[in-house]
Motif scaffolding. Structure first.
Motif, short mmCIF file in Angstrom:
data_model
loop_
_atom_site.label_atom_id
_atom_site.label_comp_id
_atom_site.label_asym_id
_atom_site.label_seq_id
_atom_site.Cartn_x
_atom_site.Cartn_y
_atom_site.Cartn_z
N VAL A 117 0.83 -1.20 0.00
CA VAL A 117 0.00 0.00 0.00
C VAL A 117 0.87 1.26 0.00
O VAL A 117 0.56 2.23 -0.71
CB VAL A 117 -0.99 -0.01 1.19
N LEU A 118 1.96 1.26 0.76
CA LEU A 118 2.85 2.42 0.74
C LEU A 118 3.44 2.63 -0.65
O LEU A 118 3.66 3.76 -1.09
CB LEU A 118 3.97 2.28 1.79
N ASN A 119 3.70 1.55 -1.35
CA ASN A 119 4.18 1.66 -2.73
C ASN A 119 3.09 2.20 -3.65
O ASN A 119 3.37 2.96 -4.57
CB ASN A 119 4.71 0.31 -3.24
N GLU A 120 1.83 1.81 -3.43
CA GLU A 120 0.73 2.35 -4.24
C GLU A 120 0.60 3.86 -4.02
O GLU A 120 0.38 4.62 -4.96
CB GLU A 120 -0.60 1.66 -3.90
N TYR A 121 0.74 4.29 -2.75
CA TYR A 121 0.72 5.72 -2.44
C TYR A 121 1.85 6.43 -3.18
O TYR A 121 1.65 7.47 -3.81
CB TYR A 121 0.84 5.95 -0.93
N ARG A 122 3.04 5.87 -3.12
CA ARG A 122 4.21 6.46 -3.78
C ARG A 122 3.95 6.57 -5.29
O ARG A 122 4.22 7.61 -5.89
CB ARG A 122 5.47 5.63 -3.53
N ASN A 123 3.41 5.52 -5.89
CA ASN A 123 3.11 5.55 -7.33
C ASN A 123 2.09 6.64 -7.67
O ASN A 123 2.22 7.34 -8.68
CB ASN A 123 2.60 4.19 -7.80
N LEU A 124 1.06 6.79 -6.82
CA LEU A 124 0.06 7.83 -7.05
C LEU A 124 0.71 9.21 -6.97
O LEU A 124 0.47 10.07 -7.82
CB LEU A 124 -1.08 7.73 -6.02
N VAL A 125 1.53 9.43 -5.96
CA VAL A 125 2.17 10.74 -5.78
C VAL A 125 3.09 11.05 -6.96
O VAL A 125 3.11 12.18 -7.45
CB VAL A 125 2.93 10.79 -4.43
N GLU A 126 3.81 10.06 -7.44
CA GLU A 126 4.66 10.28 -8.62
C GLU A 126 3.79 10.63 -9.83
O GLU A 126 4.16 11.51 -10.63
CB GLU A 126 5.51 9.03 -8.92
N GLY A 127 2.65 9.99 -9.98
CA GLY A 127 1.74 10.29 -11.08
C GLY A 127 1.15 11.69 -10.96
O GLY A 127 1.01 12.41 -11.96
N LEU A 128 0.79 12.12 -9.73
CA LEU A 128 0.26 13.46 -9.53
C LEU A 128 1.29 14.52 -9.91
O LEU A 128 0.95 15.54 -10.51
CB LEU A 128 -0.16 13.66 -8.07
N GLU A 129 2.54 14.25 -9.58
CA GLU A 129 3.59 15.21 -9.93
C GLU A 129 3.73 15.31 -11.45
O GLU A 129 3.82 16.40 -12.02
CB GLU A 129 4.93 14.82 -9.31
N LYS A 130 3.70 14.17 -12.12
CA LYS A 130 3.84 14.14 -13.58
C LYS A 130 2.64 14.78 -14.27
O LYS A 130 2.79 15.60 -15.17
CB LYS A 130 4.00 12.69 -14.04
N ASP A 131 1.43 14.43 -13.83
CA ASP A 131 0.22 14.87 -14.51
C ASP A 131 -0.25 16.27 -14.11
O ASP A 131 -0.74 17.02 -14.93
CB ASP A 131 -0.93 13.88 -14.28
N LEU A 132 -0.15 16.60 -12.82
CA LEU A 132 -0.71 17.87 -12.33
C LEU A 132 0.34 18.85 -11.81
O LEU A 132 0.01 19.96 -11.43
CB LEU A 132 -1.71 17.59 -11.20
N GLY A 133 1.58 18.41 -11.72
CA GLY A 133 2.62 19.27 -11.17
C GLY A 133 2.54 19.41 -9.66
O GLY A 133 3.16 20.30 -9.09
N VAL A 134 1.78 18.55 -9.00
CA VAL A 134 1.65 18.57 -7.54
C VAL A 134 2.79 17.75 -6.96
O VAL A 134 2.93 16.56 -7.27
CB VAL A 134 0.29 17.97 -7.10
N ARG A 135 3.61 18.37 -6.15
CA ARG A 135 4.78 17.69 -5.59
C ARG A 135 4.54 17.38 -4.11
O ARG A 135 4.65 18.26 -3.27
CB ARG A 135 6.02 18.56 -5.76
N LEU A 136 4.22 16.14 -3.82
CA LEU A 136 4.03 15.69 -2.44
C LEU A 136 5.17 14.74 -2.08
O LEU A 136 5.65 13.99 -2.93
CB LEU A 136 2.69 14.95 -2.31
N PRO A 137 5.59 14.76 -0.83
CA PRO A 137 6.67 13.84 -0.46
C PRO A 137 6.17 12.41 -0.33
O PRO A 137 4.98 12.17 -0.11
CB PRO A 137 7.13 14.37 0.90
N TYR A 138 7.07 11.48 -0.48
CA TYR A 138 6.77 10.07 -0.29
C TYR A 138 8.05 9.39 0.12
O TYR A 138 9.13 9.95 0.03
CB TYR A 138 6.21 9.44 -1.57
N LEU A 139 7.91 8.19 0.62
CA LEU A 139 9.08 7.40 1.00
C LEU A 139 9.55 6.62 -0.22
O LEU A 139 8.73 6.03 -0.93
CB LEU A 139 8.73 6.45 2.14
N SER A 140 10.85 6.60 -0.45
CA SER A 140 11.42 5.86 -1.57
C SER A 140 11.33 4.36 -1.29
O SER A 140 11.04 3.94 -0.16
CB SER A 140 12.88 6.25 -1.78
N TYR A 141 11.59 3.56 -2.31
CA TYR A 141 11.62 2.11 -2.12
C TYR A 141 12.58 1.75 -0.97
O TYR A 141 12.26 0.94 -0.12
CB TYR A 141 12.09 1.39 -3.39
#
Length: 198
Positions: free
Chosen positions: A34-58
């Motif tokens: 689930v933490l990886n799903e969150y990370r993937n979503l946040v990376e997608g938001l940054e790419k698609d909307l320019g929203v930069r939220l922090p996440y934990l790396s692998y």
């Protein structure tokens, strides 16, 4: 819409110190997933909307999971806090989709802020880890954790450890602010406060 991405994420199992202690050494596969799903979503938001939220790396997720699997009180508490705040964000995002009102959006942004702060504190604040480590050691080495569990239960232990953690972090920040011009004095003051000095 920002909330719809979070609303689609799965919830983590509810977590308490009782659950975390019982699961020490056990499987954390679902939390990791689930933490990886969150990370993937946040990376997608940054790419698609320019929203930069922090996440934990692998690497950070794996390190946290490995520490929790070894029974680290710090890692177990951190995972419980992340799970609680992550679930709060997912639930708030679903409320926005159902009601799309001012109060729902306020709830969503409040929960988003709480999760972001958790992640930032884990990644950047050295007092966060130090406070968890010291509190965990004090509670276990003195037997205080056992006594609180026996007479107050897991809720009392969670509350006591959380309160101690925040008090210690406050004191560490206070010592740093008082001695910012003299790093040697910071170390000496921390050692003195923790009873580790000469």
């Amino acid at each position: 819409m920002l909330a719809s991405g979070f609303a689609g994420l799965p919830l983590l199992p509810e977590c308490s110190m009782h659950d975390a202690i019982a699961a020490a050494g056990g499987g954390y596969d679902r939390v990791y997933e689930v933490l990886n799903e969150y990370r993937n979503l946040v990376e997608g938001l940054e790419k698609d909307l320019g929203v930069r939220l922090p996440y934990l790396s692998y690497r950070e997720i794996r390190g946290l999971m490995d520490s929790a699997g070894r029974g680290s009180v710090e890692a177990l508490q951190t995972l419980c806090g992340l799970a609680r705040d992550y679930n709060g964000l997912v639930r708030a995002a679903n409320l926005v989709l159902m009601y799309d009102s001012g109060w729902a959006w306020s709830w969503f942004y409040g929960n988003l802020t709480r999760l972001v702060l958790d992640i930032v504190l884990i990644r950047l604040d050295p007092t966060y880890g130090l406070a968890f480590k010291v509190v965990g050691k004090v509670f276990t080495s003195t037997g205080l954790a056992r006594v609180i569990l026996e007479y107050g239960g897991y809720a009392a232990l969670e509350y006591s450890m959380s309160l101690s953690h925040w008090q210690l972090r406050h004191k560490i920040h206070e010592i740093i602010e008082e001695n910012v011009a003299n790093p040697d004095r910071i170390i000496h003051s921390l050692q003195e406060y923790l009873g580790l000095g000469p």
